[in-house]
Design a protein around this motif. Structure first.
Motif, PDB file in Angstrom:
ATOM      1  N   SER A   1       9.927  -4.626   6.224  1.00  0.00           N
ATOM      2  CA  SER A   1      10.794  -3.731   5.452  1.00  0.00           C
ATOM      3  C   SER A   1      12.058  -3.342   6.221  1.00  0.00           C
ATOM      4  CB  SER A   1      10.025  -2.472   5.046  1.00  0.00           C
ATOM      5  OG  SER A   1       9.781  -1.645   6.165  1.00  0.00           O
TER       6      SER A   1
ATOM      7  N   LYS B   1      -1.357  -1.750  -2.194  1.00  0.00           N
ATOM      8  CA  LYS B   1      -0.143  -0.993  -2.480  1.00  0.00           C
ATOM      9  C   LYS B   1      -0.253   0.503  -2.198  1.00  0.00           C
ATOM     10  CE  LYS B   1       2.477  -4.337  -3.976  1.00  0.00           C
ATOM     11  NZ  LYS B   1       3.678  -4.700  -3.192  1.00  0.00           N
TER      12      LYS B   1
ATOM     13  N   THR C   1       6.291   9.989   3.461  1.00  0.00           N
ATOM     14  CA  THR C   1       6.370   9.515   2.079  1.00  0.00           C
ATOM     15  C   THR C   1       7.546   8.559   1.918  1.00  0.00           C
ATOM     16  OG1 THR C   1       5.341  11.525   1.210  1.00  0.00           O
ATOM     17  CG2 THR C   1       6.662  10.217  -0.324  1.00  0.00           C
ATOM     18  N   THR C   2       8.690   8.933   2.473  1.00  0.00           N
ATOM     19  CA  THR C   2       9.876   8.077   2.389  1.00  0.00           C
ATOM     20  C   THR C   2       9.641   6.753   3.095  1.00  0.00           C
ATOM     21  OG1 THR C   2      11.340   9.988   2.251  1.00  0.00           O
ATOM     22  CG2 THR C   2      12.332   7.923   2.968  1.00  0.00           C
TER      23      THR C   2
ATOM     24  N   GLU D   1       7.259   4.513   1.019  1.00  0.00           N
ATOM     25  CA  GLU D   1       7.953   3.928  -0.130  1.00  0.00           C
ATOM     26  C   GLU D   1       8.910   2.836   0.311  1.00  0.00           C
ATOM     27  OE1 GLU D   1       9.539   7.444  -1.926  1.00  0.00           O
ATOM     28  OE2 GLU D   1       7.671   7.867  -3.035  1.00  0.00           O
ATOM     29  N   ARG D   2       9.550   3.013   1.465  1.00  0.00           N
ATOM     30  CA  ARG D   2      10.406   1.953   2.002  1.00  0.00           C
ATOM     31  C   ARG D   2       9.588   0.700   2.295  1.00  0.00           C
ATOM     32  NH1 ARG D   2      14.148   2.399   7.529  1.00  0.00           N
ATOM     33  NH2 ARG D   2      14.844   0.210   7.531  1.00  0.00           N
TER      34      ARG D   2
ATOM     35  N   LYS E   1       5.079   0.787  -0.682  1.00  0.00           N
ATOM     36  CA  LYS E   1       3.795   1.363  -1.051  1.00  0.00           C
ATOM     37  C   LYS E   1       3.961   2.478  -2.088  1.00  0.00           C
ATOM     38  CE  LYS E   1       1.855  -1.212   2.050  1.00  0.00           C
ATOM     39  NZ  LYS E   1       1.202  -2.480   1.605  1.00  0.00           N
ATOM     40  N   THR E   2       2.888   2.718  -2.828  1.00  0.00           N
ATOM     41  CA  THR E   2       2.806   3.851  -3.741  1.00  0.00           C
ATOM     42  C   THR E   2       2.008   4.949  -3.049  1.00  0.00           C
ATOM     43  OG1 THR E   2       2.907   2.447  -5.701  1.00  0.00           O
ATOM     44  CG2 THR E   2       1.963   4.655  -5.984  1.00  0.00           C
ATOM     45  N   VAL E   3       2.546   6.156  -3.047  1.00  0.00           N
ATOM     46  CA  VAL E   3       1.917   7.276  -2.342  1.00  0.00           C
ATOM     47  C   VAL E   3       1.160   8.156  -3.325  1.00  0.00           C
ATOM     48  CG1 VAL E   3       2.390   9.409  -1.062  1.00  0.00           C
ATOM     49  CG2 VAL E   3       3.597   7.295  -0.471  1.00  0.00           C
TER      50      VAL E   3
END
Length: 292
Positions: free
Chosen positions: A26, A150, A169-170, A173-174, A177-179
């Motif tokens: 990523s 995911k 969380t950021t 997502e980068r 992934k789904t949190v």
């Protein structure tokens, strides 16, 4: 909220190398540390092989493998974490080992660095209290295999600050992934539900309700699960499953979480599933043969 310009990962095993893989892919520079150089060598080889597979399937662009591997620095010295903005601990699921790691790690971190644990069951508040930064400590639970799964559970401890949750969380997502947010109760959301089901399948096996093939086929065909519960237990690791169930049983005090005695016997025998070559199936044969 901290911007994660460099990520640290402790532990080069299955979860650690997967986290390093996804983060590097990523675009995040990663420092991967393990006390065992052989484990680091194996992890880098695994990451390279998995990136090759992704390139061959067209799921990542050509050339992405080289770029990702170029972002990963590996070593055995915790001083390598000095410039990391976030460090994710992905060591074995043992509370005392994790606390020992934090004791060694924290003096090497810059004061503002965030520390996360990939624990699948151990209370985050308790782990955070064993560090010098409970406000910047959080649970960040990835799922195996990390490049494919995911979901990331983010678990806030009693002292965890909002900025810490926002940072992880950021980053998750980068990483694509789904949190989901989980409360700090033993085993969080997924394993709180999943592990008792796997344990019940092992009780059914022990009591002769069905053999290995019957139980796995029954759940795959009768409940439309992609893997049977005994096959999945082997994939998770029987020692890991046993550890999670003990945390549930001790933390909640409910006998419904009592680990099955047959599971304990398999762990005592060193039959830990796929990673040891034998669990509820013997993986030395093709296809694997049930061991009971």
């Amino acid at each position: 909220m901290a911007d994660v310009k460099k990520l640290g990962v402790i532990g080069a095993g299955l979860m650690g190398n997967g986290i390093a893989h996804v983060a590097a892919l990523s675009g995040v520079p990663v420092v991967l540390v393990d006390i065992n150089q052989a484990a680091l060598d194996k992890a880098l080889a695994t990451i390279g092989k998995n990136l090759d597979r992704q390139e061959s399937k067209g799921s990542i662009p050509a050339g992405a493998k080289g770029e990702a591997l170029g972002r990963i620095a590996a070593g055995t010295d915790y001083k390598l974490f000095a410039e990391c903005d976030l460090v994710i601990e992905a060591a074995t699921e043992n509370e005392e080992i994790k606390k020992k790691i934090f004791g060694t790690l924290c003096p090497q971190l810059k004061p503002e660095a965030v520390l996360a644990s990939n624990t699948s069951s151990i209370p985050i508040t308790r782990l955070g209290a064993a560090t010098d930064r409970p406000g910047r400590f959080v649970g960040m639970h990835f799922f195996n295999p990390v490049p494919m799964m995911k979901l990331v559970e983010v678990i806030r401890g009693l002292a965890t600050e909002d900025a810490t949750v926002a940072t992880v969380t950021t980053l998750a997502e980068r990483m694509g992934k789904t949190v989901v947010a989980a409360a700090d109760y033993p085993a969080f959301v997924v394993n709180r539900i999943l592990c008792p089901m796997l344990n019940e399948a092992i009780f059914a096996l022990m009591e002769g309700v069905g053999d290995v093939r019957a139980i796995d086929a029954g759940m795959k065909l009768g409940a439309n699960h992609p893997m049977g519960p005994l096959e999945l237990s082997d994939f998770v690791g029987l020692d890991t499953l046993y550890s999670v169930l003990k945390v549930l049983h001790e933390g909640l005090g409910d006998p419904k979480y009592r680990p099955c005695p047959l599971l304990a016997k398999y762990v005592e025998a060193g039959w830990l599933g796929r990673k040891s070559g034998k669990g509820f199936y013997d993986y030395s044969t093709n296809p694997p043969t049930p061991t009971r």
